[in-house]
Design a protein around this motif. Sequence first.
Motif: not given
Length: 206
Positions: A59-70
């Motif tokens: 799905f790409g890195v866009g599905v991560l938040d600022d902390a690197g979590r989903l």
Amino acid sequence: MNEHPHAVVIALTGGVAAGKTAVARRFEALGVSVHDADVAARAVIEPGTSGLAAVVDAFGVGVLDDAGRLDRPAMRRHVFSNPSAREALEAIIHPRVRQWLRERALAERGPYCLLAIPLLAENIAHYRWVDRVLLVDVPESVQMARLIARDGIDETLARRMLAQQASRAERLALADDVIENSGDESALDHAVAELHQRYLALANAR
């Protein structure tokens, strides 16, 4: 991985708002381990897991938040209206959840354990290795009323949520044991105590 768990493995299931959590808590109070598929679903996509890496690949890195979590809300919005995206996500998470539950069951040293699996009926082909299925059962009218009260949603959305799950008849067809939970929660104490004795006897007989 066809090693058989040492403990008797009981799959605990039931439709949304049936009262699985209330039942699970009572077994835990008796010292029984309960391994929860919902907990597993979060654990298998923690940062650093192969699961999260696979989600990012898909799905790409866009599905991560600022902390690197989903970013769960973003992911939910993405898959809600997109069946192929939901299937892709489930293809990553579901096998890992099964593996997680299986590993917990194999490591279990008590006489028996419970696996709380909300969508058991939908995925029963993958759980043939469990020993018994315990269903927390309520009429759909009770489910509707509880869902509306619990989630503050309207009847239309509640109906849609129920329609997405296996039917009550499908769940009943799978069940070895049934706890009827349309009444007062305190009635669960007796039902759970009885099943606890039955499961200990099963474990002794093994």
